[in-house]
Scaffold this active site. Structure first.
Site, mmCIF file in Angstrom:
data_model
loop_
_atom_site.group_PDB
_atom_site.id
_atom_site.type_symbol
_atom_site.label_atom_id
_atom_site.label_comp_id
_atom_site.label_asym_id
_atom_site.label_seq_id
_atom_site.Cartn_x
_atom_site.Cartn_y
_atom_site.Cartn_z
ATOM 1 N N GLN A 119 0.949 -1.162 -0.008
ATOM 2 C CA GLN A 119 0.003 -0.039 -0.104
ATOM 3 C C GLN A 119 0.828 1.274 0.172
ATOM 4 O O GLN A 119 0.285 2.375 0.479
ATOM 5 C CB GLN A 119 -1.003 0.038 1.092
ATOM 6 C CG GLN A 119 -2.192 -0.929 1.080
ATOM 7 C CD GLN A 119 -3.205 -0.777 1.798
ATOM 8 O OE1 GLN A 119 -3.111 -0.253 3.037
ATOM 9 N NE2 GLN A 119 -4.373 -1.245 1.527
ATOM 10 N N MET A 151 -26.749 15.795 -20.744
ATOM 11 C CA MET A 151 -25.972 16.886 -21.361
ATOM 12 C C MET A 151 -25.351 16.208 -22.585
ATOM 13 O O MET A 151 -25.255 16.819 -23.561
ATOM 14 C CB MET A 151 -24.788 17.367 -20.566
ATOM 15 C CG MET A 151 -24.295 18.842 -21.349
ATOM 16 S SD MET A 151 -25.548 19.976 -21.778
ATOM 17 C CE MET A 151 -25.915 20.879 -20.151
#
Length: 583
Positions: free
Chosen positions: A136, A493
Site C-alpha cells: 500500500q 448533457m
C-alpha cells in the site's frame, strides 16, 4: 433541520488522551489531534487503514472532533469540499496510504479547480520503506503535486505541528486551495514536544491583499465615465467574502451584475441589478450585456472558456478591469486595461469609495428590453415533469433558502438558471473540473457544516449512481439531505450534444435498462424513497420530503427525456451567437 448525528451510537469513554498540556511529549498522532483542535477543526471525513491506525486510536477517545466514516475516499474528499464551500472553513480528509490516498485524487482536483480550501491527511508507509514498493505504498505527494496548492511529506516528527499549521494557513489564505500532508507511519508513532504554536509565518508566501492605489483610482474613474458598465462576479466574491461590498457598489452606482456558475449567490438575484448567470448556458440578457458593455469589471473571476465563448468575440467593445488575488490569473486568458492584484473585498470597497454614479439610463432601457423579449423559458408539462419546472418548484418550496448542491450536466445548468439564489454559499457545484458524483457527498458535507439550513442535492440519474453508496453514511449519521434526482434515463448533457452535433447518434448515453429502482435503493439503505411522474405528484412529495428531519430522502422525479437545456452557446461560438432553443 435536525442536526446530523456526530457519531454512530457506539464507544467513546471519558478518558481524552489528547487533552494534554502544551509542551508535553506526545506521539505524532496526538500532536495531529491537538493541532487540529487548535486550528478549530470540528469535523473530519475519513476512512481508516493500517497506515493511519495510530491516528484512529487517538480519535477513539476524542470528543471535540466529529469523525464521519464515509464509504469511499473520493466521496470523503467531496464531502470535505462541500463542508468548505458551505462554511468557509477548510474541509478535512483523513485516509490511509496507497489506494486510500489515490482515491482522493478526483476530489482534490475538483477542489483545486474551484479554489476550495481543503487539507487532506494521507497515511504513508514508514520512512525507511518509502521507495521500496512496500504494501500500500504510493507516491501521493508526486501524484497530487499538480492538483494541490502545496503538499508536504513529513520526515521529522518534530516538524509535524508546524507543518499542520502551515497547511491550514496555506489552504485558507490568498487564493484558497487543497493542501496534502503525507504522514509516514513511523512519524505518527514517534514522539516530540508539542508546543501549541499560535502564529504561522512563511516568508516566501505573502499574498497581496490591498490593491495598488493608482490602479484603484483608474478603475473608479473608468466606471464613473462608463455609459454601459457591467460587473462580472466570479467565485472569488464568495471565497473572499466580498458579497456585501459587491452589493453595495452595484446598488449605489446602479450597475448591472452578472455572475459565473461559481459566483451564484454572491449577488442577490432578486435585486433589479441582477442579470443572472453568463456563459455557455447563461441568460440572453447577461450574454448580450457582456458583449455590448463599454466597461467590464471582473471581480474574482478567471475568464474561463465556459464564460468567454470564442475569445476574439468576448466583450469586444469594453475596457476591462480585473480584480484577483492570484496574479497568475490576470491576463492569462483575456487582456485587461486595469489589472488589480488584491483581496476582492478590499479592492471593491476601495473602488466604491472613489467612483461616482455613471449615467446608465439608456443602458438600462436596452437591458430591460432584452429581459422582456428574451426571458428564460419554462415550457408547460404535458405528461412527465419538465426539468425547469422541477427546479422552480424546489426554489418555491424552500423559499430560496436552501443550500443547493448539484452534480454536473443539464440539471446543474437548469438549477443555475431557475433556482433563485439570494445568499452566498448557497450553490455548491463542481465548476472547473465538472465532476459527476460530486453532488450527493458534497451535500452531505454541507449538512455537517450547516445543520440548521435545508440541504437539497439536485442530481441526475447518471451522477447519483456514482456515489449513491454514501446513503449508508447519511443514514448512519441521520443526515436529512433531500436528494432530487432528475431522472431522464440518460446522460442528459451528453445526449443533448449528440442530438445537436452528432446527428442524433446516441452512443452509450442511454441508461434506461440499467437504472435501478431508486425508491427501493433508498429504502434498502434505510432512507426514504419517493417517486413522481407529474406536477401534482411532484408537489406532494416535495411537501412530504421537507418535513423529514432524521434521515435522507431520495426523490425520483421522472422528467422529459428529450428536453434540452437552453440558452446555449455552441462550442466555438461567441456569447452573442447563443441558441435560444425552440419556441
Amino acid at each position: 433541520m435536525a442536526q446530523p448525528k456526530t457519531e454512530p451510537a457506539e464507544h467513546k469513554n471519558k478518558n481524552q488522551a489528547t487533552n494534554t498540556p502544551d509542551t508535553a511529549v506526545l506521539n505524532g498522532a496526538e500532536i495531529l489531534i491537538n493541532t487540529l483542535k487548535d486550528v478549530n477543526v470540528d469535523t473530519i471525513f475519513g476512512y481508516p487503514g493500517g497506515a493511519v491506525l495510530p491516528i484512529y486510536d487517538s480519535l477513539f477517545d476524542e470528543h471535540d472532533i466529529n469523525h464521519v466514516l464515509i464509504r469511499h475516499e473520493q466521496a470523503g474528499a467531496h464531502a470535505a469540499d462541500g463542508y468548505a464551500r458551505a462554511t468557509g472553513k477548510a474541509g478535512v480528509v483523513l485516509v490511509t496510504s496507497g489506494p486510500g490516498g489515490t482515491n482522493t485524487v478526483t476530489g482534490i482536483a475538483t477542489a483545486a479547480m474551484d479554489s476550495i480550501p481543503m487539507v487532506v491527511f494521507t497515511g504513508q508507509v514508514p520512512t525507511d520503506m518509502i521507495g521500496n514498493d512496500a504494501f500500500q505504498e504510493a507516491d501521493i505527494v508526486g501524484i497530487t503535486r499538480p492538483i494541490t496548492k502545496h503538499n508536504y511529506l513529513v520526515k521529522d516528527v518534530s516538524n509535524l505541528e508546524q507543518v499542520i499549521r502551515e497547511a491550514f494557513h496555506v489552504a485558507t489564505s490568498g487564493r484558497p486551495g487543497p493542501v496534502l500532508v503525507d504522514l509516514p507511519k513511523d512519524m505518527i508513532k514517534s514522539e516530540a514536544h508539542y508546543s501549541g504554536l499560535k502564529k504561522v509565518s512563511i516568508p516566501s508566501y505573502k499574498p497581496t491583499r490591498e490593491g495598488h492605489s493608482t490602479q484603484v483610482s483608474k478603475a473608479a474613474q473608468m466606471l464613473s465615465n462608463a455609459k454601459k458598465p457591467l460587473i462580472y462576479a466570479g467565485g472569488g466574491v464568495i471565497l473572499g467574502e466580498a458579497w456585501e461590498e459587491l452589493t453595495a457598489m452595484a446598488e449605489r452606482l446602479n450597475i448591472p451584475v452578472t455572475t459565473t456558475l461559481m459566483g451564484l449567490g454572491g449577488f442577490p438575484e432578486s435585486k433589479p441589478q441582477s442579470l443572472g448567470m453568463l456563459g455557455m448556458h447563461g441568460t440572453y440578457y447577461a450574454n448580450m450585456a457582456t458583449t455590448e458593455c463599454d466597461v467590464l469589471l471582473a471581480a474574482g473571476a478567471r475568464f474561463d472558456d465556459r464564460v468567454t465563448g470564442r475569445l476574439d468575440g468576448f466583450s469586444p467593445h469594453s475596457k476591462k478591469i480585473h480584480i484577483d488575488i492570484d496574479p497568475s490569473n490576470i491576463g492569462k486568458n483575456v487582456p485587461v486595461e486595469v489589472p488589480i492584484v488584491g483581496d476582492v473585498k478590499n479592492v471593491l470597497s476601495a473602488i466604491d469609495q472613489q467612483a461616482s454614479k455613471p449615467d446608465t439610463t439608456d443602458w438600462w432601457n436596452t437591458i430591460e428590453d432584452w429581459k422582456k423579449n428574451h426571458p428564460l423559458k419554462v415550457p408547460k408539462s404535458e405528461g412527465l415533469i419538465k426539468p425547469q419546472r422541477m427546479i422552480e418548484r424546489i426554489s418555491e418550496v424552500t423559499n430560496g433558502e436552501a443550500i443547493v448542491v448539484t452534480d454536473v450536466g443539464q440539471h446543474q445548468m437548469w438549477a443555475a438558471q431557475h433556482y433563485t439564489f439570494n445568499h452566498p454559499r448557497s450553490f455548491l457545484s463542481s465548476g472547473g473540473l465538472g465532476t459527476m458524483g460530486y453532488g450527493f457527498p458534497a451535500a452531505m458535507g454541507a449538512a455537517f457544516g450547516c445543520p440548521d439550513r435545508p440541504i437539497v442535492c439536485i442530481t441526475g440519474d447518471g451522477g447519483f449512481q456514482m456515489t449513491a453508496y454514501e446513503l449508508a453514511t447519511a443514514v448512519e449519521y441521520e443526515v436529512p439531505v433531500k436528494i432530487a434526482i432528475m431522472n431522464n434515463e440518460c446522460l442528459g448533457m451528453v445526449r443533448q450534444w449528440q442530438e445537436l452535433f452528432y446527428n442524433k447518434r446516441y452512443s452509450h448515453s442511454i441508461l434506461k435498462k440499467g437504472n435501478p429502482d431508486f425508491v427501493k435503493l433508498a429504502e434498502s439503505y434505510g432512507a426514504v424513497g419517493y417517486r413522481a411522474s407529474n406536477d401534482e405528484e411532484m408537489d406532494d412529495i416535495l411537501e412530504k420530503a421537507m418535513k423529514i428531519n432524521d434521515r435522507p430522502v431520495v426523490m425520483d422525479f421522472r422528467v422529459e427525456a428529450r428536453e434540452n437545456c437552453y440558452p446555449m452557446v455552441p462550442s466555438g461560438a461567441a456569447l452573442n451567437e447563443m441558441v435560444e432553443g425552440p419556441e
